[in-house]
Scaffold this motif. Structure first.
Motif, short mmCIF file in Angstrom:
data_model
loop_
_atom_site.label_atom_id
_atom_site.label_comp_id
_atom_site.label_asym_id
_atom_site.label_seq_id
_atom_site.Cartn_x
_atom_site.Cartn_y
_atom_site.Cartn_z
N ARG A 39 1.14 -1.10 -0.10
CA ARG A 39 0.04 0.08 -0.10
C ARG A 39 1.16 1.25 -0.30
O ARG A 39 0.74 2.20 0.99
CB ARG A 39 -0.74 0.32 1.18
CG ARG A 39 -2.40 -1.06 1.22
CD ARG A 39 -2.95 -1.13 0.40
NE ARG A 39 -4.14 -2.27 0.32
CZ ARG A 39 -4.32 -3.82 -0.13
NH1 ARG A 39 -3.01 -3.66 -0.65
NH2 ARG A 39 -5.12 -3.96 0.25
N SER A 78 0.84 4.90 2.61
CA SER A 78 0.59 3.89 4.73
C SER A 78 1.04 3.81 5.23
O SER A 78 1.62 3.15 6.13
CB SER A 78 0.23 1.79 4.11
OG SER A 78 0.91 1.57 3.77
N GLY A 80 4.73 4.39 6.69
CA GLY A 80 6.16 3.80 7.84
C GLY A 80 6.09 2.11 7.47
O GLY A 80 5.14 1.52 8.08
N GLN A 82 6.53 -1.03 8.42
CA GLN A 82 6.24 -1.48 9.48
C GLN A 82 7.59 -2.92 9.38
O GLN A 82 7.63 -3.73 10.94
CB GLN A 82 5.46 -1.91 10.03
CG GLN A 82 4.47 -0.76 10.05
CD GLN A 82 5.09 0.72 11.03
OE1 GLN A 82 4.96 0.23 12.49
NE2 GLN A 82 5.27 1.36 10.63
N TYR A 90 13.82 3.22 11.14
CA TYR A 90 13.64 2.35 10.06
C TYR A 90 15.41 2.14 10.05
O TYR A 90 15.79 3.04 9.57
CB TYR A 90 12.70 3.20 9.45
CG TYR A 90 11.36 3.94 9.52
CD1 TYR A 90 10.93 2.53 9.45
CD2 TYR A 90 11.22 3.98 10.97
CE1 TYR A 90 8.88 1.93 9.71
CE2 TYR A 90 9.79 4.26 10.90
CZ TYR A 90 9.04 3.57 10.50
OH TYR A 90 7.24 3.92 11.28
N GLY A 130 1.97 7.72 8.52
CA GLY A 130 2.74 8.40 8.00
C GLY A 130 2.64 9.03 6.38
O GLY A 130 2.92 10.49 6.57
N THR A 152 -2.55 6.06 12.21
CA THR A 152 -2.68 4.43 12.95
C THR A 152 -1.53 4.88 14.62
O THR A 152 -1.84 3.78 15.19
CB THR A 152 -2.50 3.25 12.03
OG1 THR A 152 -0.95 3.92 11.48
CG2 THR A 152 -3.02 3.22 10.47
N SER A 158 3.35 4.29 18.24
CA SER A 158 3.85 5.80 17.56
C SER A 158 2.92 6.77 17.78
O SER A 158 1.89 6.78 17.61
CB SER A 158 4.55 4.90 16.21
OG SER A 158 4.71 6.05 15.08
C1 S0N Z 1 -3.06 0.96 4.23
C2 S0N Z 1 -4.44 -0.19 5.07
C3 S0N Z 1 -5.65 0.59 5.96
C4 S0N Z 1 -4.66 -1.14 4.49
O1 S0N Z 1 -5.75 -1.81 4.40
P1 S0N Z 1 -6.04 -3.08 3.10
O2 S0N Z 1 -6.28 -2.60 1.99
O3 S0N Z 1 -7.36 -3.78 3.46
O4 S0N Z 1 -4.65 -3.85 2.48
P2 S0N Z 1 -3.45 -4.91 3.93
O5 S0N Z 1 -4.38 -6.23 3.36
O6 S0N Z 1 -3.87 -4.49 4.86
O7 S0N Z 1 -2.46 -4.51 3.50
C5 S0N Z 1 -1.64 -4.77 2.24
C6 S0N Z 1 -0.55 -5.52 2.61
O8 S0N Z 1 0.09 -4.29 2.34
C7 S0N Z 1 0.57 -4.43 3.69
N1 S0N Z 1 0.71 -3.51 4.22
C8 S0N Z 1 0.53 -2.42 4.24
N2 S0N Z 1 0.72 -0.90 5.10
C9 S0N Z 1 2.06 -1.12 5.25
C10 S0N Z 1 2.56 -0.30 6.35
N3 S0N Z 1 2.50 0.48 6.53
N4 S0N Z 1 3.85 -1.61 6.30
C11 S0N Z 1 4.13 -2.61 5.69
N5 S0N Z 1 3.61 -3.31 5.41
C12 S0N Z 1 2.14 -2.78 4.88
C13 S0N Z 1 0.45 -5.47 4.62
O9 S0N Z 1 0.70 -5.86 6.08
C14 S0N Z 1 0.07 -6.09 3.44
O10 S0N Z 1 0.94 -7.12 3.54
P3 S0N Z 1 0.49 -8.73 3.20
O11 S0N Z 1 0.04 -8.54 1.26
O12 S0N Z 1 2.05 -9.38 2.87
O13 S0N Z 1 -0.09 -9.35 4.16
C15 S0N Z 1 -3.98 -0.63 6.05
O14 S0N Z 1 -3.43 -2.40 5.59
C16 S0N Z 1 -3.13 -0.75 7.68
O15 S0N Z 1 -3.53 -0.16 8.34
N6 S0N Z 1 -1.70 -0.67 7.23
C17 S0N Z 1 -0.90 -0.21 7.84
C18 S0N Z 1 -0.67 2.01 8.16
C19 S0N Z 1 0.22 1.34 8.70
O16 S0N Z 1 0.36 1.50 10.56
N7 S0N Z 1 1.54 2.86 9.21
C20 S0N Z 1 2.45 2.83 9.66
C21 S0N Z 1 1.81 4.28 10.83
N8 S0N Z 1 3.37 4.99 11.15
C22 S0N Z 1 3.57 5.69 10.60
O17 S0N Z 1 3.42 5.74 9.02
C23 S0N Z 1 4.92 6.43 11.30
C24 S0N Z 1 5.66 7.39 10.23
C25 S0N Z 1 6.90 7.29 10.68
O18 S0N Z 1 8.55 7.34 9.97
C26 S0N Z 1 7.08 8.75 11.77
C27 S0N Z 1 6.92 9.98 11.70
C28 S0N Z 1 7.32 10.38 12.96
C29 S0N Z 1 7.63 10.33 13.80
C30 S0N Z 1 7.44 8.94 14.63
C31 S0N Z 1 7.13 7.84 13.60
C32 S0N Z 1 7.21 6.57 13.61
O19 S0N Z 1 7.76 5.85 12.93
O20 S0N Z 1 6.87 6.32 14.55
#
Ligand code: S0N
Length: 282
Positions: A39, A78, A80, A82, A90, A130, A152, A158
């Motif tokens: 994503r 989506s 950072g 994870q 990271y 992010g 999130t 985070s």
């Molecule tokens: C985006 C969502 C809602 C999409 O849902 P959907 O369509 O149901 O797809 P999924 O089946 O969930 O996802 C498809 C595949 O993509 C992988 N994936 C999705 N998002 C990520 C991600 N962020 N990192 C790694 N992989 C991801 C899924 O795992 C799946 O893979 P497979 O097919 O192998 O299973 C849903 O995916 C969702 O909620 N995603 C997570 C969103 C999230 O929590 N993001 C991270 C939030 N934090 C940050 O972004 C921090 C950014 C940062 O750098 C920062 C900046 C300032 C201060 C602190 C920070 C910090 O890092 O803490």
């Protein structure tokens, strides 16, 4: 509509990248995060490449407006990745960009904010975590009707206390910003428009055409006035850094005057500058 059908413009690709694409057409640069399998989550390499592409666009005098987007229709970004989140930020493999753990996104956020050309987020699908902060930082956001927005952080351990909280609160108000962060809900495109999070919502099929139309409208306008308008909006919000940008822009213009040139020429000619020739303006 499938992912390929979004291309309405004959974009020319430039540069060698792995995580993004950098393309341009007629004054518009388009930077696309190309990690649709996750994503369009960003890893350090992604952010380093976006930063390089923004620098290309900044330095290219033919470019007036920059679009930031994600590949495909499911996500803008989506946040950072994870899977490469370590205990010190990271990480990637040793010897590659991002091998030292940190938040590369910190500098990128500031780079977009300071960039003296308008940056437009073109959002289809999810702008989450992010990725949501990235669209917040962009100057304008054009959303497709399938766009979904949210933070999130508290769900994944985070938070983003900089622009992610402060700018959000300015845009949607403090109570709503706290709701976004405290409940980690998702908001659809209509809700985002009502909240003031995005500039417009268009059918997914029209997203690129509409975004490009907004960009072309800006390209008709004075580039320096656009630059100064961006700096002016940020001047109060960003404190001394904001005033610095606006003041240095004023200095850029001042350099072109006979009065400033007299100072430079007098120094080079080792003589007293004749500033008495210039009016002491009321
Ligand atoms: C985006 C969502 C809602 C999409 O849902 P959907 O369509 O149901 O797809 P999924 O089946 O969930 O996802 C498809 C595949 O993509 C992988 N994936 C999705 N998002 C990520 C991600 N962020 N990192 C790694 N992989 C991801 C899924 O795992 C799946 O893979 P497979 O097919 O192998 O299973 C849903 O995916 C969702 O909620 N995603 C997570 C969103 C999230 O929590 N993001 C991270 C939030 N934090 C940050 O972004 C921090 C950014 C940062 O750098 C920062 C900046 C300032 C201060 C602190 C920070 C910090 O890092 O803490």
């Amino acid at each position: 509509m499938d992912d390929e059908e979004r291309n309405d413009v004959d974009w020319t690709p430039v540069g060698e990248f792995t995580d993004i694409a950098y393309e341009h057409n007629d004054g518009i640069a388009k930077i696309t995060i190309c990690r649709p399998d996750v994503r369009n989550a960003f890893r350090p390499q992604t952010l380093v490449e976006i930063s390089r592409a923004l620098e290309y666009a900044r330095e290219d005098p033919s470019i007036g407006v920059i679009i930031l987007t994600g590949q495909g229709t499911k996500a803008f970004c989506s946040g950072g990745d994870q899977r490469v989140r370590g205990d010190t930020g990271y990480l990637t493999e040793p010897g590659t960009s991002g091998a030292v753990g940190r938040f590369h996104v910190t500098d990128l956020q500031v780079q977009i904010r300071r960039l003296p050309k308008p940056v437009v987020a073109m959002v289809a699908g999810y702008a989450i975590g992010g990725g949501h902060v990235l669209h917040l930082i962009c100057d304008l956001t054009i959303a497709a009707d399938n766009a979904r927005f949210g933070q999130t952080g508290p769900r994944v351990g985070s938070f983003d206390g900089g622009f992610g909280a402060g700018l959000l609160a300015q845009l949607v108000g403090s109570k709503k910003a706290k709701e976004v962060w405290f409940l980690c809900r998702q908001y659809d495109a209509t809700q985002a428009l009502e909240m003031g999070l995005v500039n417009t919502v268009v059918p997914l099929a029209d997203l690129e055409a509409e975004t490009v139309a907004w960009c072309r409208e800006m390209l008709e306008l004075s580039p320096f006035a656009l630059r100064a308008s961006k700096a002016s909006v940020h001047a109060a919000e960003d404190g001394l850094a904001g005033i610095q940008q606006l003041a240095h822009d004023a200095n850029l213009l001042f350099y072109g005057t006979a009065e400033a040139r007299e100072g430079r020429e007098a120094f080079k000619e080792k003589r007293r500058p004749e500033f008495e020739r210039f009016p002491r303006r009321a």
